[in-house]
Design a protein around this motif. Structure first.
Motif, PDB file in Angstrom:
ATOM      1  N   GLN A 265       0.814  -1.213   0.000  1.00  8.25           N
ATOM      2  CA  GLN A 265       0.000   0.000   0.000  1.00  8.25           C
ATOM      3  C   GLN A 265       0.847   1.261   0.000  1.00  8.25           C
ATOM      4  OE1 GLN A 265      -2.764  -0.148   3.261  1.00  8.25           O
ATOM      5  NE2 GLN A 265      -4.029  -1.741   2.319  1.00  8.25           N
ATOM      6  N   HIS A 266       2.085   1.163   0.425  1.00  7.79           N
ATOM      7  CA  HIS A 266       2.977   2.325   0.468  1.00  7.79           C
ATOM      8  C   HIS A 266       3.750   2.512  -0.833  1.00  7.79           C
ATOM      9  CE1 HIS A 266       2.198   2.594   4.756  1.00  7.79           C
ATOM     10  NE2 HIS A 266       2.506   1.319   4.877  1.00  7.79           N
ATOM     11  N   MET A 267       3.485   1.679  -1.821  1.00 10.95           N
ATOM     12  CA  MET A 267       4.253   1.723  -3.069  1.00 10.95           C
ATOM     13  C   MET A 267       3.415   2.317  -4.184  1.00 10.95           C
ATOM     14  SD  MET A 267       5.940  -2.098  -2.860  1.00 10.95           S
ATOM     15  CE  MET A 267       6.942  -1.851  -4.327  1.00 10.95           C
ATOM     16  N   VAL A 268       4.063   3.117  -5.018  1.00 10.52           N
ATOM     17  CA  VAL A 268       3.400   3.638  -6.207  1.00 10.52           C
ATOM     18  C   VAL A 268       3.461   2.581  -7.300  1.00 10.52           C
ATOM     19  CG1 VAL A 268       3.864   6.041  -5.618  1.00 10.52           C
ATOM     20  CG2 VAL A 268       5.549   4.754  -6.931  1.00 10.52           C
ATOM     21  N   LEU A 269       2.803   2.869  -8.416  1.00 16.21           N
ATOM     22  CA  LEU A 269       2.664   1.862  -9.463  1.00 16.21           C
ATOM     23  C   LEU A 269       4.007   1.461 -10.055  1.00 16.21           C
ATOM     24  CD1 LEU A 269       0.799   0.143 -11.218  1.00 16.21           C
ATOM     25  CD2 LEU A 269       0.589   2.100 -12.785  1.00 16.21           C
ATOM     26  N   ASP A 270       4.904   2.432 -10.290  1.00 19.38           N
ATOM     27  CA  ASP A 270       6.182   2.083 -10.913  1.00 19.38           C
ATOM     28  C   ASP A 270       7.031   1.213  -9.995  1.00 19.38           C
ATOM     29  OD1 ASP A 270       6.524   4.084  -9.112  1.00 19.38           O
ATOM     30  OD2 ASP A 270       8.008   5.190 -10.285  1.00 19.38           O
ATOM     31  N   ASN A 271       6.936   1.414  -8.654  1.00 23.82           N
ATOM     32  CA  ASN A 271       7.673   0.553  -7.735  1.00 23.82           C
ATOM     33  C   ASN A 271       7.094  -0.860  -7.693  1.00 23.82           C
ATOM     34  OD1 ASN A 271       9.557   2.466  -7.000  1.00 23.82           O
ATOM     35  ND2 ASN A 271       8.350   3.219  -5.290  1.00 23.82           N
ATOM     36  N   ILE A 272       5.782  -0.970  -7.807  1.00 20.69           N
ATOM     37  CA  ILE A 272       5.161  -2.298  -7.846  1.00 20.69           C
ATOM     38  C   ILE A 272       5.606  -3.056  -9.092  1.00 20.69           C
ATOM     39  CG2 ILE A 272       2.965  -3.525  -8.044  1.00 20.69           C
ATOM     40  CD1 ILE A 272       1.698  -1.366  -6.340  1.00 20.69           C
ATOM     41  N   ILE A 273       5.566  -2.360 -10.226  1.00 24.25           N
ATOM     42  CA  ILE A 273       5.999  -2.994 -11.473  1.00 24.25           C
ATOM     43  C   ILE A 273       7.488  -3.350 -11.402  1.00 24.25           C
ATOM     44  CG2 ILE A 273       6.307  -2.637 -13.953  1.00 24.25           C
ATOM     45  CD1 ILE A 273       3.826  -0.871 -13.903  1.00 24.25           C
ATOM     46  N   GLY A 274       8.294  -2.469 -10.809  1.00 28.81           N
ATOM     47  CA  GLY A 274       9.724  -2.751 -10.678  1.00 28.81           C
ATOM     48  C   GLY A 274       9.997  -3.953  -9.790  1.00 28.81           C
ATOM     49  N   SER A 275       9.258  -4.085  -8.676  1.00 28.83           N
ATOM     50  CA  SER A 275       9.461  -5.232  -7.784  1.00 28.83           C
ATOM     51  C   SER A 275       9.080  -6.537  -8.467  1.00 28.83           C
ATOM     52  CB  SER A 275       8.629  -5.049  -6.502  1.00 28.83           C
ATOM     53  OG  SER A 275       9.066  -3.919  -5.776  1.00 28.83           O
ATOM     54  N   ILE A 276       7.946  -6.527  -9.174  1.00 36.52           N
ATOM     55  CA  ILE A 276       7.528  -7.740  -9.881  1.00 36.52           C
ATOM     56  C   ILE A 276       8.515  -8.089 -10.996  1.00 36.52           C
ATOM     57  CG2 ILE A 276       5.705  -8.751 -11.297  1.00 36.52           C
ATOM     58  CD1 ILE A 276       3.700  -7.090  -9.730  1.00 36.52           C
ATOM     59  N   SER A 277       8.991  -7.064 -11.714  1.00 39.06           N
ATOM     60  CA  SER A 277       9.960  -7.320 -12.780  1.00 39.06           C
ATOM     61  C   SER A 277      11.272  -7.865 -12.220  1.00 39.06           C
ATOM     62  CB  SER A 277      10.216  -6.037 -13.569  1.00 39.06           C
ATOM     63  OG  SER A 277       9.021  -5.534 -14.137  1.00 39.06           O
ATOM     64  N   GLY A 278      11.723  -7.312 -11.102  1.00 36.02           N
ATOM     65  CA  GLY A 278      12.940  -7.826 -10.477  1.00 36.02           C
ATOM     66  C   GLY A 278      12.791  -9.261 -10.017  1.00 36.02           C
ATOM     67  N   PHE A 279      11.631  -9.582  -9.453  1.00 34.11           N
ATOM     68  CA  PHE A 279      11.385 -10.954  -9.019  1.00 34.11           C
ATOM     69  C   PHE A 279      11.383 -11.916 -10.198  1.00 34.11           C
ATOM     70  CE2 PHE A 279       8.015 -14.196  -8.206  1.00 34.11           C
ATOM     71  CZ  PHE A 279       8.765 -15.003  -7.375  1.00 34.11           C
ATOM     72  N   LEU A 280      10.721 -11.543 -11.301  1.00 34.83           N
ATOM     73  CA  LEU A 280      10.705 -12.405 -12.479  1.00 34.83           C
ATOM     74  C   LEU A 280      12.088 -12.558 -13.090  1.00 34.83           C
ATOM     75  CD1 LEU A 280       7.395 -11.217 -14.206  1.00 34.83           C
ATOM     76  CD2 LEU A 280       7.767 -13.267 -12.819  1.00 34.83           C
ATOM     77  N   THR A 281      12.913 -11.510 -12.994  1.00 37.55           N
ATOM     78  CA  THR A 281      14.289 -11.611 -13.488  1.00 37.55           C
ATOM     79  C   THR A 281      15.098 -12.595 -12.652  1.00 37.55           C
ATOM     80  OG1 THR A 281      14.153  -9.303 -14.226  1.00 37.55           O
ATOM     81  CG2 THR A 281      16.336 -10.290 -14.095  1.00 37.55           C
ATOM     82  N   ILE A 282      14.914 -12.558 -11.328  1.00 38.26           N
ATOM     83  CA  ILE A 282      15.600 -13.520 -10.458  1.00 38.26           C
ATOM     84  C   ILE A 282      15.146 -14.936 -10.778  1.00 38.26           C
ATOM     85  CG2 ILE A 282      15.947 -14.242  -8.070  1.00 38.26           C
ATOM     86  CD1 ILE A 282      15.614 -11.367  -7.216  1.00 38.26           C
ATOM     87  N   VAL A 283      13.838 -15.099 -11.008  1.00 33.06           N
ATOM     88  CA  VAL A 283      13.314 -16.422 -11.347  1.00 33.06           C
ATOM     89  C   VAL A 283      13.964 -16.943 -12.631  1.00 33.06           C
ATOM     90  CG1 VAL A 283      11.236 -17.634 -12.115  1.00 33.06           C
ATOM     91  CG2 VAL A 283      11.131 -16.119 -10.129  1.00 33.06           C
ATOM     92  N   SER A 284      14.101 -16.080 -13.627  1.00 35.30           N
ATOM     93  CA  SER A 284      14.739 -16.491 -14.879  1.00 35.30           C
ATOM     94  C   SER A 284      16.195 -16.896 -14.647  1.00 35.30           C
ATOM     95  CB  SER A 284      14.670 -15.349 -15.900  1.00 35.30           C
ATOM     96  OG  SER A 284      13.327 -14.966 -16.135  1.00 35.30           O
TER      97      SER A 284
END
Length: 349
Positions: A265-284
């Motif tokens: 709830q404390h994150m803006v949209l670009d930070n949410i997208i960045g966190s999800i993108s970083g997680f998917l990059t780690i998964v790859s």
């Protein structure tokens, strides 16, 4: 970025370094057991090796640092950074154990570092739960209660219904149990970390029943998690279990953290997208590091034009043709040209 967030980040990184190094030290100690009963043969000669004990000490320090990191940093950040221990173990194994790290593994390491950096930049930096009182209020939230009930019911169905039927053939059965129960264990660790922080500050935490309840729940969750993870590792290949377990476990922890601590709830949209993108990059990166670990990368896997010694011996433009214009090329083949000159000689005769 507050000092608590920086401390949690430093503890998470130190935890990955110690845990990754512990695997290499214990493996090095086991390899030194020449002529003695190995651990895989039921022997315990490794207890006399100081390298094995050094690895065990490093693992203990790493787990303690990981435990303390949850008290300072969000679980959304600490849990995904655990993938760096796999990276540290892979790099040190290639250096000290002479294990092969092919090009897929190197790309996976770079992707893991890149994804971790992106997650650190975009992770939630505000911590809402700072005391056991606020933790108790969070545990009473209807959303978390519904999530916990769904986790328990689904885990029981997987254990008693799906396990006997599909546990020996489907890797997802036991790994899903580990991941679902593991999300609750991380929440217990988070609460106990907050309790220890209050204990060191002088508050009478030992008189609070919530701390003891969290401790009992943590022991039960960890015991269940270890039991079914060992079952999955005993049945299926480690290169299959490890990336699937990391993805499902981290996803479950991020879902539990979003519901219980409401860190998103404390994150803006670009930070949410960045966190999800970083997680998917780690998964790859983890997938490349494990799935293709035993695949030898030879030049024959490259396209033909990149393989050494496979160049065309007759290139379309030879050195003699480079100085000749296309306008001076004969329009007819050499055979046709010879037959045409023979016809002209017969007409002259």
């Amino acid at each position: 970025m507050g000092p608590g967030f920086g401390a949690g980040l430093g503890l998470a990184l130190a935890s990955s370094a110690f845990i990754g190094s512990s695997f290499v030290l214990k493996k090095k100690g086991l390899l030194r057991l020449c002529g003695r009963a190995r651990a895989g043969q039921g022997g315990h000669a490794y207890l006399r090796e100081w390298l094995w004990w050094a690895g065990l000490l490093c693992m203990g320090v790493g787990e303690a640092a990981n435990f303390a990191a949850y008290a300072f940093a969000p679980a959304t950040l600490v849990t995904p950074l655990g993938a760096l221990s796999v990276l540290v173990s892979a790099v040190l194994s290639s250096i000290f154990l002479n294990e092969q790290l092919n090009v897929h593994g190197k790309i996976g390491c770079m992707l893991s570092i890149l994804g971790s950096t992106v997650m650190v930049i975009h992770a939630p930096q505000e911590e809402e739960v700072s005391s056991l009182e606020s933790m108790a209020e969070k545990l009473k939230d209807p959303g978390f209660i519904a999530f916990a009930v769904c986790v328990l019911v689904s885990s029981l169905l997987l254990i008693f219904v799906a396990g006997p039927r599909y546990g020996q053939s489907n890797v997802l059965v036991y790994v899903l149990v580990c991941s679902a129960i593991g999300s609750l264990s991380v929440s217990c660790v988070k609460g106990l970390g907050i309790a220890l922080k209050e204990l060191f500050s002088g508050k009478p935490v030992l008189k609070e029943p919530l701390g003891w309840v969290l401790l009992v729940c943590l022991v039960i969750c960890i015991s269940t998690q270890i039991n079914y993870l060992n079952k999955a590792l005993d049945i299926f290949n480690t290169s299959v279990v490890t990336p699937i377990y990391y993805v499902l476990f981290t996803t479950a922890v991020m879902m539990c953290s979003a519901i219980l601590f409401k860190e998103w709830q404390h994150m803006v949209l670009d930070n949410i997208i960045g966190s999800i993108s970083g997680f998917l990059t780690i998964v790859s990166g983890i997938f490349l590091l494990h799935a293709f670990r035993d695949l030898p990368f030879t030049p024959t896997l490259l396209p033909l034009f990149l393989q050494p010694g496979r160049a065309d011996p007759h290139p379309p433009w030879s050195s003699a043709d480079r100085h000749q214009s296309c306008q001076h090329q004969p329009l007819l083949p050499s055979e046709d040209k010879g037959s045409q000159s023979a016809e002209e000689e017969e007409e002259e005769k």
